[in-house]
Design an enzyme around this catalytic site. Sequence first.
Site, PDB file in Angstrom:
ATOM      1  N   SER A 106       0.815  -1.360   0.148  1.00  0.00           N
ATOM      2  CA  SER A 106       0.073  -0.139  -0.138  1.00  0.00           C
ATOM      3  C   SER A 106       0.818   1.249   0.300  1.00  0.00           C
ATOM      4  CB  SER A 106      -0.946   0.098   1.691  1.00  0.00           C
ATOM      5  OG  SER A 106      -2.145   0.955   1.053  1.00  0.00           O
ATOM      6  N   MET A 107       1.092   2.234   0.970  1.00  0.00           N
ATOM      7  CA  MET A 107       1.804   3.623   1.240  1.00  0.00           C
ATOM      8  C   MET A 107       2.884   3.034   0.844  1.00  0.00           C
ATOM      9  SD  MET A 107       2.252   6.265   4.225  1.00  0.00           S
ATOM     10  CE  MET A 107       4.110   5.302   5.193  1.00  0.00           C
TER      11      MET A 107
END
Length: 262
Positions: A106-107
Amino acid sequence: MTGPTPTRSGDRLVRDDPWLRSYRPASGRAPRIRLVCFPHAGGNAQLFHGWPARLPDDVELLAVRCPGRQERLTEPFVEDMATLADAVTAALLPHLDRPVALFGHSMGSSVAYETALRLEHRHGVVPRRLVVSARSAPHRSRPTGLHLRGDDELVAGVRRLGSLGSEAYDIPELRELLLPVLRADYRLIESYRPASPPVPTRAPITACLGLGDPGCDPDDVQAWSELTRAQDFALRTYPGDHFYLAAREAELVADITKDLEA
């Protein structure tokens, strides 16, 4: 100031570093390759605590530890992507005596990508592979503005993606501790503006996606292929939502191991 205290985790020796938690090969010999792992927004290095036991004995895992959480709880959050990627890159410099591969969820995928660019363009080190998980390609990301909303909306936005650890937000003491971390990470990733046009990397890229992930359009994940040579890109899908990697850990780590061997 005293140095960090080594501890044991299964058969791996753990040496703590301000930015990197190191799980050394059980053999005690120098590793063949190092796998650097970047957690999601609101996450921490603990996400990868089960991985070392699933990796070959000649692979060292380095889990990225960001300020404002766990052992670095009292330190201020990093405010922007450039500062974060610069700091992780600097922390990796003593570890470049062996090849490195990068995994981000994700991030963490965006942080891993920016770190890969810095390693390549500033230090002449091309990662063996960049594995990005549950994240659209940087030039196809669509910020949601969640960090500007109220606490309940922020938590609801995260829960829409999946349930990994979200029950902690129902406990007032933990909610008070965890929400600032989550908001700071969302502010960082939603304020991130990659170069335009996006900068490609010479590293091969594998993109991973949960088939039921409501936060990722498959076409936007496929767009990571535009940032490396066509023959150096692979897309892998797994059952599950945004946090598929928890339930599919064994399968995912086995696939990453194949990438490290390639």
